[in-house]
Design a protein around this motif. Sequence first.
Motif, PDB file in Angstrom:
ATOM      1  N   ALA A 233      32.309  64.562  70.754  1.00 47.73           N
ATOM      2  CA  ALA A 233      33.135  64.566  69.541  1.00 47.73           C
ATOM      3  C   ALA A 233      33.516  63.149  69.150  1.00 47.73           C
ATOM      4  CB  ALA A 233      34.388  65.412  69.764  1.00 47.73           C
ATOM      5  N   SER A 236      35.633  61.467  62.891  1.00 45.73           N
ATOM      6  CA  SER A 236      35.829  62.713  62.156  1.00 45.73           C
ATOM      7  C   SER A 236      35.115  62.700  60.807  1.00 45.73           C
ATOM      8  CB  SER A 236      37.327  62.942  61.957  1.00 45.73           C
ATOM      9  OG  SER A 236      37.575  64.276  61.620  1.00 45.73           O
ATOM     10  N   GLU A 325      31.555  68.606  60.671  1.00 47.70           N
ATOM     11  CA  GLU A 325      32.656  69.012  61.548  1.00 47.70           C
ATOM     12  C   GLU A 325      33.587  69.966  60.795  1.00 47.70           C
ATOM     13  OE1 GLU A 325      36.343  66.896  63.996  1.00 47.70           O
ATOM     14  OE2 GLU A 325      35.404  65.869  62.311  1.00 47.70           O
ATOM     15  N   GLY A 345      31.493  73.111  62.045  1.00 45.97           N
ATOM     16  CA  GLY A 345      32.464  73.237  63.128  1.00 45.97           C
ATOM     17  C   GLY A 345      33.588  74.195  62.787  1.00 45.97           C
ATOM     18  N   THR A 370      31.080  66.789  65.988  1.00 44.84           N
ATOM     19  CA  THR A 370      30.832  65.876  64.877  1.00 44.84           C
ATOM     20  C   THR A 370      29.403  65.343  64.973  1.00 44.84           C
ATOM     21  OG1 THR A 370      31.518  63.891  66.056  1.00 44.84           O
ATOM     22  CG2 THR A 370      33.245  65.163  64.983  1.00 44.84           C
TER      23      THR A 370
END
Length: 430
Positions: A233, A236, A325, A345, A370
């Motif tokens: 991850a 973002s 994401e 996500g 991500t």
Amino acid sequence: MKTYKYSELSESELRELVQRNVDPANEIRTIVEEIIANVRKHGDNALLEYAYKFDKVELQKLYLDKDELAELASTLQTEQKAALETAYNNIRKFHSAQLKAEDKIETMPGVTCWREARAIERVGLYIPGGSAVLPSTLLMLGIPAQIAGCKEIVVCSPPQKSGKVNAFIAYVAQLLGVEKIYLAGGAQAVAAMAYGTKTIPAVDKIFGPGNQFVTKAKTIIQSTTTCAIDMPAGPSEVLIIADETSNPEFIAADLLAQAEHGADSQSILVATSRVIIDSAIDAMERQLPVLPRAEIAGKAIENSYAVLVNDLKQAMAFSNLYAPEHLILATENWQQITGDIVNAGSIFLGNLTPESVGDYASGTNHTLPTSAYARAYSGVSVDSFVKKITFQHITPDGIKNIGPSVEILAELEGLHAHKNAVSVRLEKNK
């Protein structure tokens, strides 16, 4: 924000457009490998040095204990505690429903198979604390770990200039029953939790988002130790699908909300109308200057872009290729395309569902894949903190029913000891 026209992009150009967070020269890997090796060799001393180098703080010890956390938490205002408690309750309610016992299945008479969940014993939670302090991440990771029944929860977060953590994180630690927070950040925190130091225990699995250095450390650790990770991850990202029913002011706010995470974040707008794109960009230009993190958000927007598509189906095709994401369907017609979602996500439906609610308090988890990892990974859940162990039980009738098939299969593979393990039982149970 640059705008591309979907229909004018070749397949190779599309794939190049959706690439992000690459390290072609392995510069990040080289730095991270050095950090990992230093922590592995020098332990606490390396962590203290990195705290001084990266966090600009000279630590006397590498943790805050229960009393120190309580002192920090006591400084919060009543409404701040109430907001954190609302988030805690909603997240716990949503995640509690995920822990369910599975049925036992009789695959044939006398042959019963099932799975049972067992908590991972010791987990490490990495809580970012660089340009933004994220108590919400401690909620998102600590609550499912708590529900799963993990015996030990190790929490690492970078020290602030005060040599402590944010008071909000301290209060969340109290809600979770976490009595110690370790003051380590970045790749060095990941290394400490993977290998263990004199102060920080080694864990079985590491959770938590972070920058490209944290992400690289997690991927290296996963391939070089027995310590697992939740997912890679990294920075973002959000992708917003919009049409003529969308609100440009809302779109702009959502794009900027994601952009303020960091300069390497991405905010992508995919719209069926150039008017919507232009209106959203204009709205961003009005909203951006008043944001306290305007400089950071502005840099992220410079690295972001818009895509003009012919219709919502084409928009979804691009979204699935990008594998975001966070995916916002900022349209009144979202029901038309939810069935076409393949890679994402977490999804936010309609004009009144901002991504911010998922980040904080709706109940869903915000620790998400991500960098296109949504093509293969799910977000964090209670399942992330447990192992699913299979069981089987064979009765006398069961060994008679299944045994001959196993004998044949073992023989055709040339594994005669496997065949014999069944044959001796069949002979005893005639």
